[in-house]
Design an enzyme around this catalytic site. Structure first.
Site, PDB file in Angstrom:
ATOM      1  N   GLU A   4      -1.514  -8.143   4.100  1.00 31.17           N
ATOM      2  CA  GLU A   4      -2.721  -8.269   4.476  1.00 31.17           C
ATOM      3  C   GLU A   4      -3.300  -9.527   4.308  1.00 31.17           C
ATOM      4  O   GLU A   4      -2.814 -10.306   3.241  1.00 31.17           O
ATOM      5  CB  GLU A   4      -3.639  -7.098   3.783  1.00 31.17           C
ATOM      6  CG  GLU A   4      -3.105  -5.977   4.098  1.00 31.17           C
ATOM      7  CD  GLU A   4      -4.218  -4.629   3.277  1.00 31.17           C
ATOM      8  OE1 GLU A   4      -5.008  -4.988   3.001  1.00 31.17           O
ATOM      9  OE2 GLU A   4      -3.569  -3.455   3.271  1.00 31.17           O
ATOM     10  N   CYS A  57     -16.478  -8.759  -2.239  1.00 33.66           N
ATOM     11  CA  CYS A  57     -16.475  -9.894  -3.521  1.00 33.66           C
ATOM     12  C   CYS A  57     -18.018 -10.290  -3.587  1.00 33.66           C
ATOM     13  O   CYS A  57     -18.043 -10.747  -4.911  1.00 33.66           O
ATOM     14  CB  CYS A  57     -15.519 -11.142  -2.887  1.00 33.66           C
ATOM     15  SG  CYS A  57     -14.009 -10.683  -2.369  1.00 33.66           S
ATOM     16  N   ARG A  69       0.809  -0.993  -0.055  1.00 33.63           N
ATOM     17  CA  ARG A  69       0.045   0.128   0.007  1.00 33.63           C
ATOM     18  C   ARG A  69       0.814   1.260  -0.142  1.00 33.63           C
ATOM     19  O   ARG A  69       0.335   2.110  -0.695  1.00 33.63           O
ATOM     20  CB  ARG A  69      -0.899  -0.114   1.167  1.00 33.63           C
ATOM     21  CG  ARG A  69      -2.292  -1.002   0.958  1.00 33.63           C
ATOM     22  CD  ARG A  69      -3.052  -0.831   2.187  1.00 33.63           C
ATOM     23  NE  ARG A  69      -4.260  -1.744   1.896  1.00 33.63           N
ATOM     24  CZ  ARG A  69      -5.322  -1.486   1.326  1.00 33.63           C
ATOM     25  NH1 ARG A  69      -5.361  -0.168   0.862  1.00 33.63           N
ATOM     26  NH2 ARG A  69      -6.288  -2.240   1.263  1.00 33.63           N
ATOM     27  N   HIS A 112     -19.070  -7.828   2.541  1.00 34.40           N
ATOM     28  CA  HIS A 112     -18.188  -8.621   1.807  1.00 34.40           C
ATOM     29  C   HIS A 112     -18.062  -8.135   0.106  1.00 34.40           C
ATOM     30  O   HIS A 112     -19.124  -8.549  -0.359  1.00 34.40           O
ATOM     31  CB  HIS A 112     -18.762 -10.141   1.890  1.00 34.40           C
ATOM     32  CG  HIS A 112     -18.774 -10.427   3.107  1.00 34.40           C
ATOM     33  ND1 HIS A 112     -17.677 -10.979   3.877  1.00 34.40           N
ATOM     34  CD2 HIS A 112     -19.593 -10.810   4.184  1.00 34.40           C
ATOM     35  CE1 HIS A 112     -17.943 -11.633   5.259  1.00 34.40           C
ATOM     36  NE2 HIS A 112     -19.096 -11.379   5.390  1.00 34.40           N
ATOM     37  N   GLU A 133     -10.608  -2.472  -5.124  1.00 36.86           N
ATOM     38  CA  GLU A 133      -9.975  -1.556  -4.243  1.00 36.86           C
ATOM     39  C   GLU A 133      -8.598  -1.111  -4.812  1.00 36.86           C
ATOM     40  O   GLU A 133      -8.027   0.063  -4.968  1.00 36.86           O
ATOM     41  CB  GLU A 133      -9.696  -2.247  -2.896  1.00 36.86           C
ATOM     42  CG  GLU A 133      -8.783  -1.503  -1.799  1.00 36.86           C
ATOM     43  CD  GLU A 133      -9.680  -0.373  -1.312  1.00 36.86           C
ATOM     44  OE1 GLU A 133      -8.932   0.286  -0.265  1.00 36.86           O
ATOM     45  OE2 GLU A 133     -10.813  -0.125  -1.730  1.00 36.86           O
ATOM     46  N   ASP A 169     -13.129   5.558 -11.666  1.00 37.20           N
ATOM     47  CA  ASP A 169     -13.585   6.932 -11.462  1.00 37.20           C
ATOM     48  C   ASP A 169     -12.491   7.778 -12.457  1.00 37.20           C
ATOM     49  O   ASP A 169     -11.562   8.514 -11.801  1.00 37.20           O
ATOM     50  CB  ASP A 169     -13.444   7.021 -10.172  1.00 37.20           C
ATOM     51  CG  ASP A 169     -13.975   8.605  -9.667  1.00 37.20           C
ATOM     52  OD1 ASP A 169     -14.613   9.158 -10.445  1.00 37.20           O
ATOM     53  OD2 ASP A 169     -13.766   8.942  -8.357  1.00 37.20           O
TER      54      ASP A 169
END
Length: 756
Positions: free
Chosen positions: A432, A724, A403, A722, A443, A500
């Site tokens: 993670e 997914c 990240r 969730h 994400e 976006d």
């Protein structure tokens, strides 16, 4: 004329033209159940010709545009327009005869006022003789149609700008037609049958085109009982030459928006009705009239062309979508198009204007899936052939990123794994425990796009006036980062992720120029024609100023003091560029100002960013290279990349599914009360919290398969998602206030993933 004499006379009439050289003879069988006697006679006469070896035939496959890779919007067939004719020089002397001279149109003097008075008198008295005689005479032949509706009977009116039709009188006659007794309406249809049977005599004249232009506007074709006649009319119009179609397109665009829209809707309804199974007594079997849909689609293409050349368009391009096609096997149509191109094998993909964005997305998605499977299979075969250990990870494009180093790690991974770009994407955030079932991928795209388009990064400039990003014009030795951004955008489309991103529509026009990457590396790419309207999308203030220059009435050269040279700031340094050789010495004046504006727009939107955009273009097409791109308009590419602009939470509520709850439960009712009252920003955060992206997919929120599930924990807990599975888990909150507080906290702190 009685029925027997009429049927006998039909045998002697001219034959209807074939729509395609290789078309087999059509047998209409029993045909449709007819509301008037003349239609059965019409069908009978067609069968008589078939049985006696007449030339009348109707193709099961409509001839369609030539040139598979030519992108024509809208597509207008050229092959089918060339009709095979026997030259008179090749005929034996005994059958040679001079062609008849141009017929003289009879003089008809009835005015709108007189016609309306006849209608009022007939309505009041019940005596329809005058009205009946008018309709019977008017629609008896192409000659009489021109006599009634042509403004000057024997004037040529042979320009695309003026059809010569008295449109006010025509509209009055058609508006009144459906209010007349049934026998009058039947006489009109009988006259049209006569016209279609007798009028085919060599090349079309402008009076013939005028008659087709008038007949296609007949409101009677809204009824399925007239579809046999309507289909034959459309078939004759579809078979006209390209030059004749050119005239009709320009005449169609002069119709009033209301009537134009009504005709388009009638075509779409005709196609939909013929696509769906029909009762045997309503329409002929589809197997015996498979040419109906190609003929109607081709004529609809003329209306689409008329709409495209109108400024502004008469109606939105989305109004030409036929939603019925969302429910057919579109991949069969796509494979037919891929195999046969724009040949004589009909496919709706030859007429992409009729396919909705939902259909085109489905085509691209399934095409992508096939490419993914093919790449994965090839990787497996390579491993097995070398007798190497098979690792299931080789089936995916695996991206591992930190990240803290998201951008650099992502670009490095994409650079190293170019050979795997067409595999299914799988993202892992180092450190993670998230297992990517789709949520981590969304994400990753979301966070990456935010960083790439940040002004500090310098690749793109944010233009406040147009609220969009544009390519920075700074020069450098390596444009690979622009290629990687294009790759990223291609991956999003390939993996059905909405981004976006705020590019102007012109950017997507450039991405489709051309839609297929040329084999020759020296062929220019992304050089779309730039207009002042295109510049308006990107730099509205500058476009407004150039518009003022074009309209200026004074001395342009002395008052503006401009030359064919522009100045541009790059990294704090102002540089000058000539728009044409020696441009710094060529003053802009009233005679050349239009050229100046065109060159200026082309420089800003194309030449100044050519290398940047070329790299971006190649990156995008390295992932999305597909014949399916040829089906898309620029606006549709934008929708595939960015999703739908409409955030309709009511649609999401209607489509929501429940697990452990029902929609009548207090918690669920409180949830929707809160969500529907949220401001737009919080609604987008909720969407991001539940799905991993704040973008609405093509087709709307109803396509998300959104689910609200019950979780049996303390109401002190926050909601869980969730991403997914597009699912929110809610504890059994007992009040609206409590739910709003907990939900707001959860959706406002939703970055990072636990175990999915």
């Amino acid at each position: 004329m009685n029925e027997e004499n009429y049927a006998q006379s039909e045998v002697e009439r001219e034959k209807l033209p074939p729509i395609c050289h290789t078309s087999p003879t059509m047998d209409l069988g029993r045909g449709a159940k007819q509301p008037f006697p003349s239609l059965s006679t019409f069908i009978s006469s067609l069968n008589q010709r078939r049985e006696t070896g007449g030339r009348f035939s109707v193709g099961t496959n409509q001839c369609l545009p030539g040139g598979r890779h030519g992108r024509e919007l809208p597509p207008i067939c050229s092959d089918v327009r060339q009709k095979q004719r026997i030259s008179i020089d090749t005929l034996p002397p005994e059958v040679k005869a001079p062609f008849p001279s141009e017929p003289v149109i009879p003089l008809r003097t009835k005015t709108i006022k007189e016609f309306q008075e006849d209608m009022e008198r007939a309505t009041t008295s019940g005596d329809w003789r005058d009205v009946r005689d008018f309709y019977l005479t008017t629609f008896d032949s192409f000659l009489e149609i021109n006599a009634a509706f042509k403004r000057e009977a024997n004037a040529p009116f042979n320009t695309i700008e003026d059809s010569g039709v008295n449109s006010k009188f025509l509209n009055a006659v058609y508006d009144a037609l459906l209010c007349t007794p049934q026998d009058i309406q039947k006489s009109v249809l009988k006259g049209i049958i006569n016209s279609l049977l007798r009028e085919w005599k060599g090349p079309r004249t402008k009076d013939d085109l005028r008659a087709y232009f008038i007949l296609v506007q007949n409101p009677q074709y809204s009824s399925t009982s007239t579809y046999v006649i309507y289909a034959h009319l459309l078939r004759q119009i579809a078979a006209l030459s390209e030059a004749d179609h050119h005239f009709l397109v320009h005449w169609f665009k002069k119709l009033s928006p209301r009537r134009f829209r009504k005709l388009v809707e009638r075509f779409l309804h005709f196609i939909s009705t013929r696509l769906l199974p029909a009762p045997p007594d309503e329409l002929p079997p589809l197997t015996r009239c498979s040419w109906w849909i190609p003929a109607a689609t081709k004529v609809l293409a003329l209306f689409n062309a008329a709409n495209s050349i109108s400024t502004p368009p008469i109606m939105s391009f989305t109004d030409f979508y036929n939603i019925t096609l969302d429910h057919i096997d579109i991949m069969e149509q796509y494979r037919t198009w891929q195999s046969h191109g724009n040949s004589n094998k009909f496919s709706f993909c030859q007429f992409p204007f009729i396919l909705s964005t939902v259909v085109k997305k489905a085509i691209i998605q399934r095409d992508s899936e096939q490419q993914m499977i093919s790449m994965a299979r090839q990787s497996l075969v390579n491993k097995v052939s070398r007798r190497q250990r098979v690792d299931m990870n080789l089936l995916f494009l695996n991206i591992k990123v930190r990240r803290a180093q998201l951008l650099s790690d992502s670009l490095d991974e994409l650079s190293r794994k170019r050979a795997d770009l067409k595999k299914k994407l799988k993202v892992t955030f180092v450190g993670e425990a998230g297992l990517d079932m789709g949520g981590l991928t969304k994400e990753w795209f979301l966070l990456l796009v935010r960083q790439i388009f940040h002004t500090d990064y310098g690749m793109f400039t944010y233009l406040k006036d147009s609220r969009c990003h544009w390519f920075s014009s700074w020069k450098c030795d390596n444009y690979s980062e622009f290629q990687l951004v294009g790759t990223l955008m291609g991956l999003a489309v390939y993996n059905s992720i909405a981004l976006d991103i705020h590019f102007p529509p012109y950017c997507y026009k450039k991405l489709l120029t051309p839609p297929i990457v040329p084999c020759d590396q020296n062929t220019p790419i992304g050089m779309a024609t730039a207009t002042l309207g295109d510049l308006q999308q990107v730099m509205p203030d500058l476009a407004h100023g150039l518009g003022e220059l074009l309209c200026y009435e004074g001395n342009v050269e002395e008052d503006f003091y401009l030359t064919f040279q522009v100045f541009q700031e790059e990294l704090g340094v102002v540089r000058s560029y000539n728009l044409k050789p020696g441009g710094d010495k060529i003053p802009v004046n009233k005679q050349n100002r239009k050229e100046y504006v065109q060159l200026y727009a082309g420089f800003l939107l194309n030449k100044s960013i050519y290398k940047q955009f070329a790299a971006f273009y190649r990156g995008f097409h390295s992932v999305c290279a597909s014949d399916a791109l040829m089906l898309l308009r620029p606006e549709e590419v934008e929708m595939l990349v960015c999703g739908s602009p409409e955030l309709d939470m009511s649609a999401l509520q209607r489509a929501a599914q429940y697990e452990g709850y029902s929609k009548a439960d207090l918690t669920v009712r409180c949830f929707w009360d809160v969500v529907l009252a949220f401001p737009l920003e919080l609604q987008k955060k909720l969407l991001h919290f539940a799905t991993g992206s704040d973008r609405v997919p093509v087709g709307g929120l109803a396509d998300l398969n959104f689910k609200i599930a019950k979780i049996d924990v303390s109401t002190d807990w926050l909601p869980i998602s969730h991403t997914c599975f597009n699912q929110i888990c809610l504890p059994p909150y007992k009040s609206r206030k409590e739910l709003k507080q907990k939900l707001t906290i959860a959706i406002s702190n939703a970055e990072g993933f636990g175990l999915e």
